[in-house]
Write a protein that holds these residues in place. Structure first.
Motif, mmCIF file in Angstrom:
data_model
loop_
_atom_site.group_PDB
_atom_site.id
_atom_site.type_symbol
_atom_site.label_atom_id
_atom_site.label_comp_id
_atom_site.label_asym_id
_atom_site.label_seq_id
_atom_site.Cartn_x
_atom_site.Cartn_y
_atom_site.Cartn_z
ATOM 1 N N ARG A 87 0.817 -1.218 0.000
ATOM 2 C CA ARG A 87 0.000 0.000 0.000
ATOM 3 C C ARG A 87 0.848 1.264 0.000
ATOM 4 N NH1 ARG A 87 -5.503 -0.310 1.639
ATOM 5 N NH2 ARG A 87 -6.233 -2.456 1.808
ATOM 6 N N GLU A 154 -10.039 -1.206 -3.092
ATOM 7 C CA GLU A 154 -10.131 0.019 -2.297
ATOM 8 C C GLU A 154 -8.756 0.642 -2.089
ATOM 9 O OE1 GLU A 154 -12.174 -1.523 1.071
ATOM 10 O OE2 GLU A 154 -14.137 -1.536 0.073
ATOM 11 N N ALA A 155 -7.718 -0.208 -1.967
ATOM 12 C CA ALA A 155 -6.354 0.318 -1.859
ATOM 13 C C ALA A 155 -5.968 1.039 -3.152
ATOM 14 C CB ALA A 155 -5.374 -0.817 -1.576
ATOM 15 N N ARG A 157 -8.069 2.536 -5.134
ATOM 16 C CA ARG A 157 -8.809 3.802 -5.127
ATOM 17 C C ARG A 157 -8.117 4.822 -4.217
ATOM 18 N NH1 ARG A 157 -14.588 3.440 -2.537
ATOM 19 N NH2 ARG A 157 -13.219 3.004 -0.753
ATOM 20 N N ASP A 158 -7.679 4.376 -3.028
ATOM 21 C CA ASP A 158 -7.026 5.285 -2.091
ATOM 22 C C ASP A 158 -5.723 5.838 -2.664
ATOM 23 O OD1 ASP A 158 -9.099 4.711 -0.379
ATOM 24 O OD2 ASP A 158 -7.954 3.304 0.855
ATOM 25 N N ARG A 160 -5.344 6.547 -5.727
ATOM 26 C CA ARG A 160 -5.744 7.298 -6.924
ATOM 27 C C ARG A 160 -5.311 6.595 -8.206
ATOM 28 N NH1 ARG A 160 -7.557 12.402 -6.153
ATOM 29 N NH2 ARG A 160 -6.764 13.118 -8.173
ATOM 30 N N SER A 167 -17.280 -0.022 -3.874
ATOM 31 C CA SER A 167 -16.377 -1.143 -4.125
ATOM 32 C C SER A 167 -17.146 -2.423 -4.447
ATOM 33 C CB SER A 167 -15.453 -1.376 -2.928
ATOM 34 O OG SER A 167 -16.197 -1.642 -1.752
#
Length: 219
Positions: A87, A154-155, A157-158, A160, A167
């Motif tokens: 991440r 989701e990672a 998306r976070d 970008r 999700s």
């Protein structure tokens, strides 16, 4: 008055291959083999005999037949490996590689003889309200797999790298791109996919997913 059928409460606990000891893995492999061979005919006695262990050991490990079935489905679903992403240094290349690997694993597992047999048997049982196998397969198969991929999306998306609001919707799109009509065709007797087909389909599904949800594509 008509009675309402209550579905059993099935809790997914183990979805990682390492959660099972080597001896338990032998038992679960034996259970999967018997499901392929006999479908409905899976019994604690049969599994104990095939795995060369006692029924008492099976009851100690898995509780009852439903517990054994649950662990068996989890063992099969665990073959869809959890995507590994960093991440902190996540980039498009590493995210795409992880998502594509997940797609390959998913197709390989779903199109294998074991999963096809499990799904056929579960659908039949659900239609006949015969036992809890349908619920067990649903909770510990597709729903468990969904819970494993959504955090990766989701990672992305976070970081970008992906853009979506929901999700769950993103996962369903991805699942549809990967599986398409393959699963239903196999359930109806079509031939399984070759490894080259799996690799090509996984890459195509990943390309389409990033074309839909990739950050640069949605700006």
């Amino acid at each position: 008055m008509p009675t309402t059928r209550r579905l059993p409460v099935v809790v997914a606990i183990k979805i990682n291959e390492d959660s099972f000891t080597p001896r338990q893995q032998v038992v679960l492999t034996a259970a999967l083999d018997l499901l392929v061979e006999n479908g409905d005919g899976l019994t604690m006695t049969g599994v104990a005999r095939r795995a060369s262990c006692s029924k008492e050991t099976l009851y100690k490990w898995f509780g009852d037949r439903d517990g054994l079935l649950t662990a068996t489905v989890q063992w099969q679903a665990a073959k869809v490996r959890m995507p590994q992403v960093n991440r902190t240094g996540l980039n498009v290349s590493s995210l795409r590689a992880s998502v594509e690997q997940f797609a390959r694993d998913l197709l390989a597992v779903l199109t294998g003889e074991i999963s096809v047999t499990l799904n056929r048997t579960a659908v039949t049982h659900a239609a006949q309200e015969k036992d809890s196998l349908g619920t067990i397969v649903l909770e510990n198969g597709p729903l468990a797999i969904r819970r494993r991929l959504k955090p990766i999306l989701e990672a992305g998306r976070d970081a970008r790298l992906l853009r979506f609001e929901n999700s769950e919707e993103a996962f369903r799109t991805f699942f549809g791109l990967v599986v398409r009509d393959v699963q239903i065709r196999l359930l109806l007797g079509d031939k399984t996919l070759k490894q080259t087909d799996i690799e090509a389909d996984a890459k195509q599904a990943t390309d389409h997913f990033f074309a839909l949800y990739g950050y640069s594509a949605t700006q």
